[in-house]
Design a protein around this motif. Structure first.
Motif, short mmCIF file in Angstrom:
data_model
loop_
_atom_site.label_atom_id
_atom_site.label_comp_id
_atom_site.label_asym_id
_atom_site.label_seq_id
_atom_site.Cartn_x
_atom_site.Cartn_y
_atom_site.Cartn_z
N THR A 52 24.38 51.87 -22.26
CA THR A 52 23.87 52.03 -20.60
C THR A 52 23.73 50.68 -20.13
O THR A 52 22.97 50.04 -20.70
CB THR A 52 22.45 53.01 -20.92
N ALA A 53 23.85 50.72 -18.71
CA ALA A 53 23.89 49.45 -18.15
C ALA A 53 23.54 49.80 -16.71
O ALA A 53 24.36 50.62 -16.06
CB ALA A 53 24.76 48.45 -18.41
N ARG A 54 22.64 49.05 -15.99
CA ARG A 54 22.64 49.07 -14.55
C ARG A 54 23.66 48.50 -13.70
O ARG A 54 24.26 49.09 -13.00
CB ARG A 54 21.44 48.50 -13.95
N ASP A 55 24.19 47.08 -14.24
CA ASP A 55 25.23 46.57 -13.68
C ASP A 55 26.45 46.82 -14.58
O ASP A 55 26.28 46.34 -15.74
CB ASP A 55 24.86 44.98 -13.54
N PRO A 56 27.56 47.35 -14.01
CA PRO A 56 28.62 47.58 -15.06
C PRO A 56 29.49 46.44 -15.50
O PRO A 56 30.22 46.52 -16.38
CB PRO A 56 29.58 48.72 -13.98
N LYS A 57 29.36 45.24 -14.72
CA LYS A 57 30.29 44.19 -14.65
C LYS A 57 30.18 43.61 -16.14
O LYS A 57 31.27 43.44 -16.72
CB LYS A 57 29.84 43.31 -13.65
N PRO A 58 29.08 42.95 -16.61
CA PRO A 58 28.80 42.37 -17.81
C PRO A 58 29.54 43.33 -19.19
O PRO A 58 30.45 42.99 -19.84
CB PRO A 58 27.51 42.04 -18.16
N VAL A 59 29.32 44.44 -19.10
CA VAL A 59 29.77 45.47 -20.13
C VAL A 59 31.36 45.36 -19.78
O VAL A 59 31.98 45.41 -20.57
CB VAL A 59 29.31 46.91 -20.05
N GLY A 60 31.50 45.86 -18.42
CA GLY A 60 33.10 46.02 -18.21
C GLY A 60 33.85 44.74 -18.81
O GLY A 60 35.03 44.98 -19.20
#
Ligand code: ADP
Length: 492
Positions: free
Chosen positions: A215-223
Motif C-alpha cells: 500500500t502506498a500514498r504515492d504510486p510512483k516509487p512502487v510503480g
C-alpha cells in the motif's frame, strides 16, 4: 473477520498493511497515510506508506516463491482459490460494509461487487484446470510439435479505487490460477479493501510470497520498481488511460507483458423502435452505477429525435428520484464522488457545456445539507443539446452526468458512436433483431449490451480496444493474459 479486524478502534494507530513474503509489516521508512470515508471526510484508518524499497522486497519475495508455486498442480492451486472464494462469500456483509465506508458506494452495490469479486476466484479456480496445450502435426515424420502454456512469472498488478475488491480478484485470481506470483499495489484511496482481500488469501492458504501487497500514498516509487525490476515479467493495470499509456511505454523498455483496462466513453444508442421509457430506466441505472464512476458508464446517450422528449422526461424523473447520501443509509442509491478533484471535473464539464449552448435539465450542482456537507456529492445530472465541441462529448466524465444527443439515421449514429479514441463498452436499445446485430457488428467497442445494461460476468471477456486498453479480463481469455506460449519441437 469483520471490518473491526481491518479497522482499528483508534484510526490513528497504523495498520501493518504491507504483506510481503507472508508477513504483515509496516513500511521500511515507518511512513503512514490516512484513509478517509468519502461520504463524510472522517478518517477511517492509518496504513503503511510503502516506498520503492518495500516494493523491491515484495518483488523479490514473489520471485522466490514463483518456482515452487508454478509447479504445483492446477488442482492444488484451484483448491486454494476455492477456499478464498468460500471465505469471501462468508464475509460478504463485512466486506461490503468496509467497501461502503472506504469507497462510498451504497451497501447494496457493495454487496453485489463482493459477489462479483468472489466469482472471479471460483471461475479461475476452474479455469486453472483448463490450461490446455496442444500437439501440431509436423511435415517431418520424425518430428513432433508440442505447444505448452506456462505461467509468465512475477506479475505486478495496479488497481483502482472505484471497484476496490473485484478489480483485485479479477487480476490476482487468474494470475495465481496460472501459476504466477503477484505484487499488488491498490489505489491510495482504498487500501483497506485490499488488506481485507489479502487476509482472505493468506487464510485460504496462498503460500508465503505468492501474493504480496504494497500500500502506498504515492504510486510512483512502487510503480517505478514494478517497471524496472528485472524479475517482474508482466504488468496488469486498471485505471486511467493517461497512466496506462505511461506504464505501457515504460514497460516496453524491458518488453514486459502488459494488460491494460483503461478509460471508456460508452455510447448508449436508443433507436426509434425501442421503448423510450424502458431505455431511459436502463440508462438511469447504468449511468448512476457507482455514481457514474465506472469505465463502462454511458457517456453519450444518443436518442432518436422522434422519442427524445419521452426518453429525457423519464430519465429526468428517474434520476431525480434516486436518493444521494451515505451508502450505509437506507434507500440511498447515489454515493459521493471519490474526492474534490472529481467534483471540480463535473463542474467544469457542465459549465463548458452550458457555455457552448447545452441545457441542464436537472442537477448540475453540488448537493449539500442533510448530512451531505462532509462529502463531494454531485446531483445526478441530465444535459441535452450536447454537441461534439463540448468536453463532455469527448472526455470521460467518470461522474453522474448524462449527456443526451439526438440523431436521425442509423448510419449517422454509428458514425458518431465510433467517433472516439476509446472503445470499451457500448449499449444499444432496439427491438429489431437485424438492426441489433448490424449495430453490434459495426460498433468499434470491446463490449456491446443489447437491451442490456450489464454485459459483464466473471465468465465473459471484459476489455476494450483503442485507448481503452489491451487484453481481456474474466472468461477463458482472462487466464491467457498470465501465460506464455512455448513450442517444443522434438526429433524422434
Ligand atoms: P484515477 O484517476 O481513477 O485515480 P489512476 O490511473 O490515476 O486513476 O489510478 C489508478 C491506479 O494507478 C491507482 O492504483 C494509482 O495509484 C495508480 N497510479 C497512478 N499513477 C501511477 C504511476 N505513475 N505509476 C504507478 N501507478 C500509478
Amino acid at each position: 473477520m469483520d471490518t473491526a479486524t481491518v479497522l482499528q478502534a483508534d484510526p490513528s494507530i497504523p495498520i501493518e498493511s504491507l504483506y510481503v513474503g507472508g508477513t504483515w509489516r509496516p513500511a521500511t521508512s515507518g511512513s503512514t497515510f490516512e484513509v478517509h470515508d468519502p461520504a463524510t471526510g472522517a478518517p477511517l484508518a492509518t496504513v503503511a506508506d510503502a516506498g520503492g524499497v518495500d516494493a523491491e522486497a515484495a518483488i523479490e519475495a514473489a520471485a522466490s516463491a514463483f518456482p515452487e508455486w508454478s509447479v504445483r498442480t492446477a488442482y492444488e492451486r484451484a483448491a486454494v482459490l476455492q477456499a478464498a472464494h468460500r471465505l469471501m462469500c462468508e464475509r460478504t456483509e463485512e466486506l461490503a460494509r468496509l467497501m461502503t465506508a472506504e469507497q462510498g458506494k451504497p451497501l447494496r452495490a457493495a454487496r453485489t461487487e463482493v459477489r462479483y469479486a468472489a466469482d472471479f476466484l471460483l471461475w479461475f479456480a476452474e479455469e486453472a484446470k483448463r490450461v490446455y496445450g496442444r500437439t501440431i502435426p509436423s511435415a517431418r515424420s520424425d518430428q513432433r510439435f508440442i505447444v505448452m502454456e506456462q505461467p509468465v512469472g512475477v506479475v505486478g498488478a495496479i488497481t483502482p479505487w472505484n471497484y476496490p475488491i473485484s478489480m483485485i480478484t479479477r487480476k490476482v485470481a487468474p494470475a495465481l490460477a496460472a501459476g504466477c506470483s503477484v505484487v499488488l499495489k491498490p489505489a491510495e484511496q482504498t487500501p483497506l479493501c485490499a488488506i481485507a482481500v489479502f487476509r482472505i488469501l493468506e487464510e485460504a492458504g496462498v503460500p508465503a510470497g505468492v501474493a504480496n501487497l504494497v500500500t502506498a500514498r504515492d504510486p510512483k516509487p512502487v510503480g517505478e520498481a514494478l517497471l524496472t525490476h528485472r524479475s517482474v515479467a508482466k504488468l496488469t493495470f486498471t485505471g486511467s488511460t493517461e497512466v496506462g499509456k505511461f506504464l505501457a511505454a515504460r514497460a516496453a523498455d524491458q518488453m514486459k507483458r502488459v494488460s491494460l483496462e483503461l478509460g471508456g466513453h460508452a455510447p448508449f444508442i436508443v433507436f426509434p423502435d425501442a421503448d423510450p421509457v424502458h431505455a431511459a430506466k436502463g440508462a438511469a441505472l447504468v449511468k448512476l452505477l457507482n455514481t457514474g464512476q465506472a469505465c463502462i458508464s454511458p457517456n453519450r446517450l444518443y436518442v432518436h429525435r422522434s422519442i427524445a422528449d419521452e426518453f429525457v422526461e423519464t430519465l429526468r424523473r428517474r434520476v431525480e428520484s434516486m436518493k444521494a447520501g451515505r451508502g450505509v443509509d437506507d434507500g440511498v442509491s447515489v454515493g459521493p464522488l471519490i474526492d474534490g478533484s472529481a467534483f471540480s471535473r463535473m463542474q467544469a464539464q457542465v459549465s463548458d457545456a452550458v457555455r457552448k449552448g447545452a441545457t441542464v435539465v436537472t442537477g448540475g450542482h453540488r448537493l449539500t445539507g442533510d448530512g451531505l456537507d462532509g462529502g463531494w456529492f454531485f446531483a445526478p445530472t441530465v444535459v441535452t443539446g450536447v454537441t461534439p465541441d463540448m468536453t463532455m462529448y469527448r472526455e470521460e466524465t467518470f461522474g453522474p452526468i448524462a449527456p443526451v444527443v439526438t440523431f436521425e439515421s442509423e448510419a449517422e449514429v454509428i458514425e458518431m458512436a465510433n467517433d472516439t479514441r476509446y472503445g470499451l463498452a457500448s449499449y444499444v436499445y432496439t427491438k429489431d433483431l437485424a438492426r441489433a446485430l448490424r449495430t453490434a457488428e459495426a460498433l468499434r467497442f470491446g463490449m456491446v449490451g443489447i437491451n442490456d445494461i450489464n454485459p459483464t460476468s466473471a465468465a465473459a471477456p471484459f476489455g476494450g480496444r483503442g485507448e481503452s486498453g489491451l487484453g481481456r479480463e474474466g472468461a477463458q481469455e482472462g487466464i491467457r493474459e498470465y501465460l506464455e506460449t512455448k513450442l517444443v519441437g522434438l526429433s524422434i
